[in-house]
Design an enzyme around this catalytic site. Structure first.
Site, short mmCIF file in Angstrom:
data_model
loop_
_atom_site.label_atom_id
_atom_site.label_comp_id
_atom_site.label_asym_id
_atom_site.label_seq_id
_atom_site.Cartn_x
_atom_site.Cartn_y
_atom_site.Cartn_z
N LYS A 192 0.84 -1.21 0.00
CA LYS A 192 0.00 0.00 0.00
C LYS A 192 0.87 1.26 0.00
CE LYS A 192 -2.33 -0.93 3.79
NZ LYS A 192 -1.79 -2.23 4.22
N ARG A 234 11.14 -1.62 10.79
CA ARG A 234 10.11 -1.15 11.70
C ARG A 234 9.98 -2.13 12.87
NH1 ARG A 234 4.87 0.33 8.18
NH2 ARG A 234 3.96 -0.73 9.96
P1 AMP Z 1 0.82 0.94 9.13
O1 AMP Z 1 2.07 1.69 8.85
O2 AMP Z 1 -0.34 1.42 8.29
O3 AMP Z 1 0.99 -0.55 9.07
O4 AMP Z 1 0.41 1.29 10.65
C1 AMP Z 1 1.26 0.97 11.74
C2 AMP Z 1 0.46 0.94 13.04
O5 AMP Z 1 -0.14 2.23 13.26
C3 AMP Z 1 -0.70 -0.03 13.06
O6 AMP Z 1 -0.29 -1.35 13.43
C4 AMP Z 1 -1.60 0.60 14.12
O7 AMP Z 1 -1.10 0.37 15.42
C5 AMP Z 1 -1.44 2.09 13.82
N1 AMP Z 1 -2.44 2.56 12.82
C6 AMP Z 1 -2.18 3.07 11.56
N2 AMP Z 1 -3.31 3.41 10.92
C7 AMP Z 1 -4.32 3.11 11.77
C8 AMP Z 1 -5.74 3.20 11.68
N3 AMP Z 1 -6.37 3.66 10.60
N4 AMP Z 1 -6.46 2.80 12.77
C9 AMP Z 1 -5.87 2.33 13.88
N5 AMP Z 1 -4.54 2.19 14.02
C10 AMP Z 1 -3.76 2.58 13.00
#
Ligand code: AMP
Length: 210
Positions: free
Chosen positions: A13, A156
């Site tokens: 994404k 990460r």
């Molecule tokens: P990502 O980089 O999109 O994988 O997001 C990393 C972390 O940020 C996730 O595992 C959640 O803990 C938090 N996070 C990001 N976007 C959201 C969202 N829309 N709702 C809730 N938690 C989020």
């Protein structure tokens, strides 16, 4: 063009959001990147989010929606935007719609769990600008350094295998409701697993134009 990118963690994404952002000249908005920045800067939001993120759990819906609405109100979002990582739950999708956010298409990157685990183990992100790399599939020009800004590339903390499995479980539990939400509204565009980043991008653009 107002787009959402959906799919499991590691589906690509972030990578596709960056490419589509350049091509369509609209900003890519990643709640994950915004939250990581808040954690790094130790803001009140960052303090609330840090532990949840490290455990691979979700940050509360209300906090996320406030963060996104504030970002969407900025002038660069007038022509459109690409949302990456949000909405992530049924209530987030409903809240955005309630607040008047109208989405043209929700693009689902449909990638298997095995592929996700393989990809995440090699993922590296820029500690400065958030750009994403893979040690095998998309290496930086110079090892350990971001092509875009020269920042240090790091793994990460939530890409550790145990956390990846928890994030995948959570995805299947929570985010499939988001797919259903946009499918019901006739806005879901499902893109199968492409062989390369370029092929996936082409498939998305073809489907959006078609
Ligand atoms: P990502 O980089 O999109 O994988 O997001 C990393 C972390 O940020 C996730 O595992 C959640 O803990 C938090 N996070 C990001 N976007 C959201 C969202 N829309 N709702 C809730 N938690 C989020």
């Amino acid at each position: 063009m107002k787009l959402i990118l959906l799919g499991p963690p590691g589906a690509g994404k972030g990578t596709q959001a960056e490419r589509l952002s350049l091509r369509l000249e609209i900003p890519a908005i990643s709640t994950g990147n915004m939250l990581r920045r808040a954690v790094e800067e130790n803001t009140p939001l960052g303090q609330q989010a840090r532990q949840l993120m490290d455990r691979g759990e979700l940050v509360p819906d209300g906090l996320i929606i406030d963060l996104v609405l504030e970002r969407l109100a900025q002038p660069d979002c007038q022509k459109g935007y690409i949302l990456d990582g949000v909405p992530r739950t049924g209530p987030q999708a409903a809240l955005l719609e309630e607040k008047g956010v109208q989405i043209d298409a929700a693009v689902l990157l449909d990638v298997s769990d095995e592929t996700v685990v393989e990809r995440m183990s090699g993922r590296r992100v820029c500690s400065t600008c958030g750009a994403s790399y893979h040690i095998a599939a998309r290496p930086p020009k110079q090892e350990g350094l971001c092509d875009l800004c020269g920042g240090a590339l790091i793994r990460r903390s939530d890409d550790a295998p145990e956390t990846v499995r928890r994030r995948l479980d959570l995805y299947h539990r929570e985010t499939e409701a988001v797919e259903a939400f946009y499918r019901q509204r006739g806005r879901l565009v499902s893109i199968g697993q492409g062989n390369s980043i370029e092929e996936t991008e082409r498939a998305i653009l073809d489907r959006l134009n078609g």
